[in-house]
Design a protein around this motif. Sequence first.
Motif, PDB file in Angstrom:
ATOM      1  N   SER A   1      23.594  -2.279 -44.699  1.00 20.52           N
ATOM      2  CA  SER A   1      23.488  -3.578 -45.002  1.00 20.52           C
ATOM      3  C   SER A   1      22.876  -4.719 -44.049  1.00 20.52           C
ATOM      4  N   LYS A   2      22.842  -4.299 -42.885  1.00 23.29           N
ATOM      5  CA  LYS A   2      22.810  -5.041 -41.590  1.00 23.29           C
ATOM      6  C   LYS A   2      24.041  -5.837 -40.965  1.00 23.29           C
ATOM      7  N   ILE A   3      25.171  -5.409 -41.466  1.00 24.87           N
ATOM      8  CA  ILE A   3      26.299  -6.059 -40.995  1.00 24.87           C
ATOM      9  C   ILE A   3      26.436  -5.297 -39.395  1.00 24.87           C
ATOM     10  N   PHE A   4      25.898  -4.077 -39.406  1.00 33.05           N
ATOM     11  CA  PHE A   4      25.759  -3.575 -38.029  1.00 33.05           C
ATOM     12  C   PHE A   4      24.307  -3.838 -37.649  1.00 33.05           C
ATOM     13  N   ILE A   5      24.095  -4.703 -36.665  1.00 35.28           N
ATOM     14  CA  ILE A   5      22.769  -5.048 -36.006  1.00 35.28           C
ATOM     15  C   ILE A   5      22.003  -3.870 -35.507  1.00 35.28           C
ATOM     16  N   ASP A   6      20.858  -3.568 -36.036  1.00 36.65           N
ATOM     17  CA  ASP A   6      20.011  -2.189 -35.618  1.00 36.65           C
ATOM     18  C   ASP A   6      20.005  -2.016 -34.023  1.00 36.65           C
ATOM     19  N   GLU A   7      19.795  -3.213 -33.301  1.00 43.21           N
ATOM     20  CA  GLU A   7      19.538  -3.047 -32.002  1.00 43.21           C
ATOM     21  C   GLU A   7      21.176  -2.302 -31.410  1.00 43.21           C
ATOM     22  N   TYR A   8      22.041  -2.555 -31.938  1.00 45.14           N
ATOM     23  CA  TYR A   8      23.290  -1.868 -31.400  1.00 45.14           C
ATOM     24  C   TYR A   8      23.791  -0.838 -32.207  1.00 45.14           C
ATOM     25  N   PHE A   9      23.043  -0.269 -33.067  1.00 46.21           N
ATOM     26  CA  PHE A   9      23.597   0.866 -34.111  1.00 46.21           C
ATOM     27  C   PHE A   9      22.553   1.500 -34.715  1.00 46.21           C
ATOM     28  N   ASN A  10      22.753   3.077 -34.355  1.00 45.53           N
ATOM     29  CA  ASN A  10      21.778   4.026 -34.692  1.00 45.53           C
ATOM     30  C   ASN A  10      22.408   5.141 -35.260  1.00 45.53           C
ATOM     31  N   THR A  11      22.111   5.481 -36.619  1.00 43.68           N
ATOM     32  CA  THR A  11      22.910   6.710 -37.329  1.00 43.68           C
ATOM     33  C   THR A  11      22.346   7.841 -36.922  1.00 43.68           C
ATOM     34  N   GLY A  12      21.123   7.918 -36.046  1.00 45.42           N
ATOM     35  CA  GLY A  12      20.536   9.158 -35.921  1.00 45.42           C
ATOM     36  C   GLY A  12      20.099   9.808 -37.086  1.00 45.42           C
ATOM     37  N   ASN A  13      19.764   9.346 -38.064  1.00 43.05           N
ATOM     38  CA  ASN A  13      19.382  10.105 -39.445  1.00 43.05           C
ATOM     39  C   ASN A  13      20.634  11.039 -39.968  1.00 43.05           C
ATOM     40  N   ARG A  14      21.654  10.632 -39.591  1.00 44.35           N
ATOM     41  CA  ARG A  14      22.664  11.308 -40.279  1.00 44.35           C
ATOM     42  C   ARG A  14      23.746  10.327 -41.039  1.00 44.35           C
ATOM     43  N   SER A  15      24.382  10.809 -41.940  1.00 43.74           N
ATOM     44  CA  SER A  15      25.451  10.351 -42.605  1.00 43.74           C
ATOM     45  C   SER A  15      26.696   9.977 -41.922  1.00 43.74           C
ATOM     46  N   MET A  16      27.357   8.876 -42.028  1.00 40.25           N
ATOM     47  CA  MET A  16      28.587   8.392 -41.272  1.00 40.25           C
ATOM     48  C   MET A  16      29.517   7.798 -42.295  1.00 40.25           C
ATOM     49  N   THR A  17      30.763   7.979 -41.776  1.00 42.62           N
ATOM     50  CA  THR A  17      31.825   7.436 -42.405  1.00 42.62           C
ATOM     51  C   THR A  17      31.895   6.031 -41.952  1.00 42.62           C
ATOM     52  N   VAL A  18      32.603   5.145 -42.621  1.00 37.76           N
ATOM     53  CA  VAL A  18      32.577   3.588 -42.342  1.00 37.76           C
ATOM     54  C   VAL A  18      33.264   3.504 -40.963  1.00 37.76           C
ATOM     55  N   GLN A  19      34.161   4.451 -40.686  1.00 38.83           N
ATOM     56  CA  GLN A  19      34.788   4.563 -39.263  1.00 38.83           C
ATOM     57  C   GLN A  19      34.424   4.696 -38.329  1.00 38.83           C
ATOM     58  N   GLU A  20      33.475   5.805 -38.770  1.00 37.99           N
ATOM     59  CA  GLU A  20      32.376   6.270 -37.368  1.00 37.99           C
ATOM     60  C   GLU A  20      31.201   5.366 -37.370  1.00 37.99           C
ATOM     61  N   ALA A  21      30.991   4.511 -38.014  1.00 37.54           N
ATOM     62  CA  ALA A  21      29.895   3.414 -38.119  1.00 37.54           C
ATOM     63  C   ALA A  21      30.642   2.382 -37.117  1.00 37.54           C
ATOM     64  N   VAL A  22      31.839   2.136 -37.475  1.00 35.51           N
ATOM     65  CA  VAL A  22      32.462   1.085 -36.609  1.00 35.51           C
ATOM     66  C   VAL A  22      32.738   1.344 -35.117  1.00 35.51           C
ATOM     67  N   ASP A  23      33.031   2.533 -35.042  1.00 35.55           N
ATOM     68  CA  ASP A  23      33.101   3.106 -33.543  1.00 35.55           C
ATOM     69  C   ASP A  23      31.922   2.983 -32.899  1.00 35.55           C
ATOM     70  N   SER A  24      30.904   3.665 -33.640  1.00 35.53           N
ATOM     71  CA  SER A  24      29.465   3.534 -32.836  1.00 35.53           C
ATOM     72  C   SER A  24      28.910   2.141 -32.571  1.00 35.53           C
ATOM     73  N   PHE A  25      29.163   1.397 -33.550  1.00 37.72           N
ATOM     74  CA  PHE A  25      28.705  -0.025 -33.271  1.00 37.72           C
ATOM     75  C   PHE A  25      29.352  -0.819 -32.079  1.00 37.72           C
ATOM     76  N   THR A  26      30.647  -0.532 -32.272  1.00 33.68           N
ATOM     77  CA  THR A  26      31.652  -1.295 -31.055  1.00 33.68           C
ATOM     78  C   THR A  26      31.483  -0.702 -29.754  1.00 33.68           C
ATOM     79  N   THR A  27      31.047   0.599 -29.399  1.00 36.77           N
ATOM     80  CA  THR A  27      30.655   1.008 -28.438  1.00 36.77           C
ATOM     81  C   THR A  27      29.406   0.760 -27.786  1.00 36.77           C
ATOM     82  N   HIS A  28      28.300   0.586 -28.792  1.00 36.23           N
ATOM     83  CA  HIS A  28      27.038   0.464 -28.249  1.00 36.23           C
ATOM     84  C   HIS A  28      27.043  -1.176 -27.977  1.00 36.23           C
ATOM     85  N   TYR A  29      27.730  -1.874 -28.715  1.00 29.38           N
ATOM     86  CA  TYR A  29      27.712  -3.433 -28.619  1.00 29.38           C
ATOM     87  C   TYR A  29      27.884  -3.974 -27.298  1.00 29.38           C
ATOM     88  N   ILE A  30      29.235  -3.285 -27.009  1.00 32.22           N
ATOM     89  CA  ILE A  30      29.886  -3.679 -25.498  1.00 32.22           C
ATOM     90  C   ILE A  30      28.968  -3.047 -24.551  1.00 32.22           C
TER      91      ILE A  30
END
Length: 271
Positions: free
Chosen positions: A81-110
């Motif tokens: 839904s764009k809560i996670f800005i694309d510039e800092y977030f990439n699912t890699g064309n795979r399904s993610m849990t919300v926990q995994e999405a938050v972890d990924s976004f946090t790491t990439h944003y920092i």
Amino acid sequence: MRKSLIYIIFAVAATVVAGACKGTSGVGTETEDSLFFDSINVDTLYRLSEDTAGPRCHLKMCLAYAKGKNAQAINDSIIGSKIFIDEYFNTGNRSMTVQEAVDSFTTHYIEQYKDDYAELYKADKAWGAWYNCEYLVNTAITRTNDAYYLYTATVYAYSGGAHGSSFTIIKNIDAKTGKVMTLKDIFVPGYENQLNRLITEKLCEMNEVKTLQQLRDKTIFMGMEVYPSANFIIGEKDIEFVYSPDEIACHAMGEVRVKISRKEMENLFKR
């Protein structure tokens, strides 16, 4: 060994912890077949130097997500839904849990903050305040009527300059099926022209003008066609369209909301 100039402070004991976001309390009952909601909280501060007055990046999220029956489709919609800005977030064309999405976004944003600003700050420490960044997300789950859960996310982002940007994401979730509703789900095909006309009329009334051109003179829908926001609230007697700041009008106008009664749209609804 030279001490690193980069410091990171976790304001919570771990990167993410379970908690309650505003408005989620009491929404849904946890049974085997029910739909209910939980939340993930992050509060992370990253500093570019030992100086506490120096530039820092603050990431704070309180993200509600679904559990139980039909949860996966709802959470996929939240993640996309764009809560996670694309510039800092990439699912890699795979399904993610919300926990995994938050972890990924946090790491990439920092990491992106460090890449963008660490060397700049070392070269120009006199303007440290210019390198402050902030990303804040809060979500809430409420009930506007018996048929739907209302999922609302408010996001604020600042990355230097005169002011930050903010936007709202709204999802109407069918309480029985868990389906995230779109305008095409509730309106008949070809609804656009009449709905756009109703939105224009309401905005003219709200701004005390008579024509679309006069609205555009006030910076509303200036240089663009009228459209219904994808962020809307299905109420008992009306539907409210929510446009984020800077979306259809100048920044000074802030968020724009247009409410249209069901009676005015009665011929547009699917039976």
